[in-house]
Design a protein around this motif. Structure first.
Motif, PDB file in Angstrom:
ATOM      1  N   ILE A   1      -5.972  -0.490   0.352  1.00 55.96           N
ATOM      2  CA  ILE A   1      -6.254  -1.727  -0.348  1.00 55.96           C
ATOM      3  C   ILE A   1      -7.734  -1.898  -0.644  1.00 55.96           C
ATOM      4  O   ILE A   1      -8.581  -1.603   0.172  1.00 55.96           O
ATOM      5  CB  ILE A   1      -5.775  -2.936   0.498  1.00 55.96           C
ATOM      6  N   ALA A   2      -8.011  -2.416  -1.843  1.00 59.87           N
ATOM      7  CA  ALA A   2      -9.394  -2.776  -2.180  1.00 59.87           C
ATOM      8  C   ALA A   2      -9.566  -4.260  -1.936  1.00 59.87           C
ATOM      9  O   ALA A   2      -8.875  -5.074  -2.509  1.00 59.87           O
ATOM     10  CB  ALA A   2      -9.675  -2.450  -3.645  1.00 59.87           C
ATOM     11  N   ALA A   3     -10.468  -4.608  -1.091  1.00 56.69           N
ATOM     12  CA  ALA A   3     -10.610  -6.005  -0.707  1.00 56.69           C
ATOM     13  C   ALA A   3     -11.461  -6.776  -1.701  1.00 56.69           C
ATOM     14  O   ALA A   3     -12.451  -6.300  -2.206  1.00 56.69           O
ATOM     15  CB  ALA A   3     -11.267  -6.093   0.663  1.00 56.69           C
ATOM     16  N   ILE A   4     -11.008  -7.993  -1.994  1.00 55.27           N
ATOM     17  CA  ILE A   4     -11.835  -8.915  -2.757  1.00 55.27           C
ATOM     18  C   ILE A   4     -12.922  -9.449  -1.844  1.00 55.27           C
ATOM     19  O   ILE A   4     -14.082  -9.581  -2.204  1.00 55.27           O
ATOM     20  CB  ILE A   4     -10.975 -10.069  -3.303  1.00 55.27           C
ATOM     21  N   SER A   5     -12.538  -9.744  -0.630  1.00 56.60           N
ATOM     22  CA  SER A   5     -13.514 -10.125   0.379  1.00 56.60           C
ATOM     23  C   SER A   5     -13.035  -9.577   1.702  1.00 56.60           C
ATOM     24  O   SER A   5     -11.847  -9.453   1.927  1.00 56.60           O
ATOM     25  CB  SER A   5     -13.641 -11.651   0.456  1.00 56.60           C
ATOM     26  N   ALA A   6     -13.920  -9.209   2.560  1.00 61.68           N
ATOM     27  CA  ALA A   6     -13.535  -8.566   3.817  1.00 61.68           C
ATOM     28  C   ALA A   6     -14.184  -9.290   4.979  1.00 61.68           C
ATOM     29  O   ALA A   6     -15.321  -9.000   5.352  1.00 61.68           O
ATOM     30  CB  ALA A   6     -13.943  -7.107   3.813  1.00 61.68           C
ATOM     31  N   PRO A   7     -13.489 -10.275   5.580  1.00 65.25           N
ATOM     32  CA  PRO A   7     -14.033 -10.967   6.726  1.00 65.25           C
ATOM     33  C   PRO A   7     -14.068 -10.057   7.940  1.00 65.25           C
ATOM     34  O   PRO A   7     -13.456  -8.991   7.935  1.00 65.25           O
ATOM     35  CB  PRO A   7     -13.039 -12.124   6.919  1.00 65.25           C
ATOM     36  N   PRO A   8     -14.767 -10.426   8.979  1.00 61.45           N
ATOM     37  CA  PRO A   8     -14.848  -9.595  10.177  1.00 61.45           C
ATOM     38  C   PRO A   8     -13.468  -9.244  10.709  1.00 61.45           C
ATOM     39  O   PRO A   8     -12.517 -10.005  10.581  1.00 61.45           O
ATOM     40  CB  PRO A   8     -15.620 -10.491  11.168  1.00 61.45           C
TER      41      PRO A   8
ATOM     42  N   ASP B   1      -1.482  -6.384   9.201  1.00 59.57           N
ATOM     43  CA  ASP B   1      -1.552  -4.955   9.516  1.00 59.57           C
ATOM     44  C   ASP B   1      -0.181  -4.329   9.746  1.00 59.57           C
ATOM     45  O   ASP B   1      -0.005  -3.130   9.526  1.00 59.57           O
ATOM     46  CB  ASP B   1      -2.418  -4.733  10.760  1.00 59.57           C
ATOM     47  N   ASP B   2       0.794  -5.118  10.178  1.00 63.11           N
ATOM     48  CA  ASP B   2       2.117  -4.547  10.465  1.00 63.11           C
ATOM     49  C   ASP B   2       3.065  -4.612   9.269  1.00 63.11           C
ATOM     50  O   ASP B   2       4.229  -4.264   9.376  1.00 63.11           O
ATOM     51  CB  ASP B   2       2.754  -5.238  11.675  1.00 63.11           C
ATOM     52  N   TYR B   3       2.571  -5.065   8.117  1.00 64.78           N
ATOM     53  CA  TYR B   3       3.359  -5.121   6.886  1.00 64.78           C
ATOM     54  C   TYR B   3       4.647  -5.937   7.054  1.00 64.78           C
ATOM     55  O   TYR B   3       5.661  -5.645   6.424  1.00 64.78           O
ATOM     56  CB  TYR B   3       3.717  -3.714   6.402  1.00 64.78           C
ATOM     57  N   SER B   4       4.592  -6.960   7.869  1.00 69.05           N
ATOM     58  CA  SER B   4       5.782  -7.779   8.079  1.00 69.05           C
ATOM     59  C   SER B   4       5.963  -8.844   7.009  1.00 69.05           C
ATOM     60  O   SER B   4       7.002  -9.506   6.955  1.00 69.05           O
ATOM     61  CB  SER B   4       5.714  -8.453   9.453  1.00 69.05           C
ATOM     62  N   SER B   5       4.967  -9.008   6.142  1.00 64.39           N
ATOM     63  CA  SER B   5       5.040  -9.982   5.055  1.00 64.39           C
ATOM     64  C   SER B   5       3.979  -9.648   4.027  1.00 64.39           C
ATOM     65  O   SER B   5       3.120  -8.790   4.247  1.00 64.39           O
ATOM     66  CB  SER B   5       4.832 -11.406   5.589  1.00 64.39           C
ATOM     67  N   VAL B   6       4.022 -10.337   2.911  1.00 61.15           N
ATOM     68  CA  VAL B   6       2.959 -10.234   1.905  1.00 61.15           C
ATOM     69  C   VAL B   6       2.843 -11.585   1.206  1.00 61.15           C
ATOM     70  O   VAL B   6       3.850 -12.255   0.957  1.00 61.15           O
ATOM     71  CB  VAL B   6       3.234  -9.123   0.880  1.00 61.15           C
ATOM     72  N   SER B   7       1.619 -11.980   0.931  1.00 57.98           N
ATOM     73  CA  SER B   7       1.363 -13.229   0.228  1.00 57.98           C
ATOM     74  C   SER B   7       0.667 -12.945  -1.092  1.00 57.98           C
ATOM     75  O   SER B   7      -0.178 -12.050  -1.188  1.00 57.98           O
ATOM     76  CB  SER B   7       0.485 -14.160   1.078  1.00 57.98           C
ATOM     77  N   PHE B   8       1.028 -13.724  -2.104  1.00 58.68           N
ATOM     78  CA  PHE B   8       0.399 -13.620  -3.417  1.00 58.68           C
ATOM     79  C   PHE B   8      -0.211 -14.970  -3.770  1.00 58.68           C
ATOM     80  O   PHE B   8       0.457 -16.004  -3.648  1.00 58.68           O
ATOM     81  CB  PHE B   8       1.422 -13.231  -4.485  1.00 58.68           C
ATOM     82  N   LYS B   9      -1.447 -14.944  -4.208  1.00 56.24           N
ATOM     83  CA  LYS B   9      -2.110 -16.159  -4.669  1.00 56.24           C
ATOM     84  C   LYS B   9      -2.069 -16.145  -6.196  1.00 56.24           C
ATOM     85  O   LYS B   9      -2.635 -15.267  -6.848  1.00 56.24           O
ATOM     86  CB  LYS B   9      -3.549 -16.214  -4.175  1.00 56.24           C
TER      87      LYS B   9
ATOM     88  N   LYS C   1      -6.298 -14.715   6.545  1.00 61.50           N
ATOM     89  CA  LYS C   1      -5.804 -13.715   5.607  1.00 61.50           C
ATOM     90  C   LYS C   1      -6.951 -13.028   4.887  1.00 61.50           C
ATOM     91  O   LYS C   1      -7.950 -13.651   4.542  1.00 61.50           O
ATOM     92  CB  LYS C   1      -4.883 -14.380   4.583  1.00 61.50           C
ATOM     93  N   VAL C   2      -6.777 -11.738   4.683  1.00 58.70           N
ATOM     94  CA  VAL C   2      -7.727 -10.957   3.898  1.00 58.70           C
ATOM     95  C   VAL C   2      -7.116 -10.773   2.510  1.00 58.70           C
ATOM     96  O   VAL C   2      -6.065 -10.169   2.364  1.00 58.70           O
ATOM     97  CB  VAL C   2      -7.993  -9.586   4.551  1.00 58.70           C
ATOM     98  N   TRP C   3      -7.797 -11.289   1.489  1.00 62.20           N
ATOM     99  CA  TRP C   3      -7.260 -11.224   0.129  1.00 62.20           C
ATOM    100  C   TRP C   3      -7.830 -10.020  -0.611  1.00 62.20           C
ATOM    101  O   TRP C   3      -9.023  -9.752  -0.549  1.00 62.20           O
ATOM    102  CB  TRP C   3      -7.567 -12.520  -0.621  1.00 62.20           C
ATOM    103  N   ARG C   4      -6.944  -9.316  -1.308  1.00 56.11           N
ATOM    104  CA  ARG C   4      -7.309  -8.096  -2.019  1.00 56.11           C
ATOM    105  C   ARG C   4      -6.912  -8.197  -3.487  1.00 56.11           C
ATOM    106  O   ARG C   4      -6.072  -9.017  -3.841  1.00 56.11           O
ATOM    107  CB  ARG C   4      -6.623  -6.891  -1.383  1.00 56.11           C
TER     108      ARG C   4
END
Length: 616
Positions: free
Chosen positions: A19-26, A120-128, A32-35
């Motif tokens: 994944i290419a991150a739009i922003s990468a928090p610590p 990280d466990d791919y148990s869900s996905v969110s779309f904005k 959530k990390v949005w990509r």
């Protein structure tokens, strides 16, 4: 030879997703990390701030007409059901959450969605969702639309319900946010496949038409639809023509994903019942673009004036097949008793004379398919070794013993002696499978019933190619007949598995996944609308599909796919046919495309344009 092209409906876009991150928090943050993208290998080529895809012409003019053709008919603008014959071009009005890049393998970027997030466990996905995304009536695209589309697809399409079987639910988790929850962890392809779902407007489908009738998402309809895409349906004649027109108010025209795309002012589809009439319409200039699926016609029938003087351009492009595996085959239906024995199915292959067909009908322009993933690194070859061998040895009691000792090869003809030897081998296999020749007819040794079957076709264009196979079978007492039916009847019959044998092509992506269950899995064998046309129900195949879907890395995935391919071949589920490995296209000179086409696609018609547009 007469494969109709790779349709956008190919759903098997699986992924080892990086994944290419739009922003990468610590890393320690729980938020959530949005990509901005999902990709199969490495990192996406285009970052969050990219301006446009490299392969487009950013200065392509907008306007002009594109006239296309197709065989068959249509009777529905509803893409979320299994009923009816869907109209061509609906992807121009109904958009998806993600859109693919044409110069990367299995990489998608946000379309209706501006960002993607998953744990990280791919148990869900969110779309904005993008705040600017709008339906053609000006209403915003909402999470409710996404949920409505998902629920409708699972409720009204057996095929889509099976494909999304591990997607437990879709729910609104923010003002512009929708989250899909999965019933398993670690399945890396699930975030990708839900991003491919066509999104329909809930408020429109739950409203009434111009006559005051309540619309019904569970039924086919020819009412002019409303979508969020760059085109609208301007007019249509049922089963005959559809005209799409470019929307001047399209919300997404300036997105980086759409710069240089959607250039034609209008796109019209004309349907033909006779393939020869379709070709003649192209020659006459009534159709602008023609994908040639007959090797013989490509070799012998493009000597007319428009080709000679350069008004029609011909190209043979490998681009779409650089990341696409192909199995084009005759498919015996094992739900029929006559095809349950694998030796009978193997005998059919010995009666198929590819070499004669290739020489006399295709002018040497074809290659024999010998893998369910033909033409790619996913195709098995030689004998299994390494991780693939380890996988197969772990199920040694479930797979044919020849997978360990004998590489798969198709019978080779090419001269009278080889033809005789192969027909003799076919007779031996038929005998081992319970048939023998009596009175010049191949009959069942127990019932005395002759071996006869019908090959169901949707187009007469296949008849010339398959008639030699029918004639070859007749030499050893097997009666096969070719039957061509109209498009609607054909669709209904294959959805209900009402056939003895069909001609079919399975295109495969470079990252096979959940769609394999719909192709060959036991759960799909009795599921109307699935693509398990052969009727495969094999525990070893099921186990291998699970290994493919749940592979932890690319090497493990390739090994599992090789093993799956090898087991499918060893069971002789199909009679492999042929392919050229190139997309042969001809088009009138007014059509233009970028000098350098994208690596993995012709880009047609999305990034092409009309020279006439510059004159407007």
């Amino acid at each position: 030879m007469f494969h109709g092209g790779l349709k956008r409906a190919i759903l098997g876009l699986a992924g080892l997703l990086a994944i290419a991150a739009i922003s990468a928090p610590p890393a320690e943050a729980q938020e959530k990390v949005w990509r901005n993208a999902l990709t199969l290998f490495g990192t996406p080529k285009y970052g969050p701030d990219f301006k446009h895809f490299d392969y487009v012409n950013v200065d392509a003019p907008k306007g002009g007409e594109l006239r296309l053709s197709n065989e068959g008919t249509f009777d529905s603008f509803n893409p979320l059901i299994d009923k009816g014959a869907p109209a061509d071009g609906m992807e121009r009005i109904y958009e998806t959450l993600l859109t693919p890049s044409m110069d990367e393998i299995m990489t998608s970027y946000g379309l209706l969605a501006e960002a993607i997030s998953y744990p990280d466990d791919y148990s869900s996905v969110s779309f904005k969702l993008r705040p600017e995304a709008k339906w053609a009536d000006g209403e915003p695209v909402t999470p409710e639309d996404v949920i409505f589309s998902f629920d409708s697809a699972k409720a009204n399409s057996v095929r889509l319900a099976n494909y999304y079987r591990h997607v437990k639910s879709a729910e609104k988790t923010g003002e512009r946010e929708v989250t899909f929850t999965f019933d398993q962890k670690g399945n890396r392809e699930l975030p990708e496949i839900v991003g491919q779902l066509s999104i329909l407007p809930k408020h429109w489908w739950q409203g009434k038409d111009a006559n005051g009738n309540q619309r019904d998402i569970s039924k086919s309809t020819l009412e002019l639809p409303m979508g969020s895409g760059p085109y609208k349906v301007a007019s249509m004649q049922p089963g005959s023509t559809i005209r799409y027109e470019l929307r001047k108010d399209y919300w997404g025209a300036k997105l980086p994903e759409n710069i240089g795309a959607h250039n034609f002012g209008a796109i019209t589809y004309v349907y033909f019942t006779d393939p020869e009439a379709e070709f003649q319409a192209f020659k006459a200039g009534d159709i602008d673009y023609y994908q040639e699926n007959s090797a013989s016609r490509w070799a012998t029938r493009y000597d007319f004036d428009a080709v000679k003087d350069g008004r029609i351009i011909r190209e043979a492009l490998p681009n779409p097949f650089r990341a696409t595996g192909i199995m084009q085959a005759l498919v015996p239906n094992m739900r029929r008793d006559m095809f349950k024995d694998e030796r009978v199915r193997e005998a059919l292959n010995y009666a198929f004379d590819f070499e004669d067909l290739n020489k006399n009908l295709a002018y040497g322009g074809l290659k024999r398919v010998n893998s369910f993933f033909w033409g790619t690194e996913l195709a098995s070859s030689g004998l299994p070794k390494g991780r693939e061998l380890e996988i197969l040895e772990g199920m040694k009691d479930k797979v044919p013993p020849q997978v360990f000792t004998t590489p798969y090869t198709n019978p080779v003809n090419g001269d009278p002696q080889k033809v005789r030897d192969n027909l003799k081998k076919a007779i031996e296999l038929f005998k081992a499978g319970g048939y023998e020749i009596k009175g010049n007819r191949m009959v069942n040794t127990k019932t005395g019933k002759p071996l006869t079957f019908e090959i169901l076709l949707s187009s007469t264009s296949a008849v010339r190619t398959l008639q030699p196979f029918v004639n070859s079978l007749a030499k050893i007492g097997v009666t096969a007949t070719l039957r061509t039916v109209d498009a609607s009847q054909y669709i209904n019959r294959i959805r209900s598995f009402d056939y003895d044998m069909i001609f079919y092509v399975w295109p495969q992506t470079m990252n096979p996944g959940n769609e394999q269950r719909g192709f060959w899995g036991s759960d799909s064998v009795n599921t109307p609308g699935s693509q398990n046309y052969a009727g495969i129900a094999n525990p070893a195949v099921d186990q291998l599909i699970d290994m493919v879907v749940n592979a932890k890395d690319r090497d493990d995935q390739i090994a599992a796919v090789h093993a799956l391919d090898r087991v499918l071949l060893a069971n002789h589920y199909v009679v492999p046919l042929f392919y050229s490995g190139e997309m042969k296209i001809a088009y009138w000179k007014k059509l233009k495309h970028p000098k350098d086409l994208p690596t993995y696609s012709t880009g047609f018609p999305t990034i092409w344009w009309s020279a006439d547009a510059a004159k407007q």
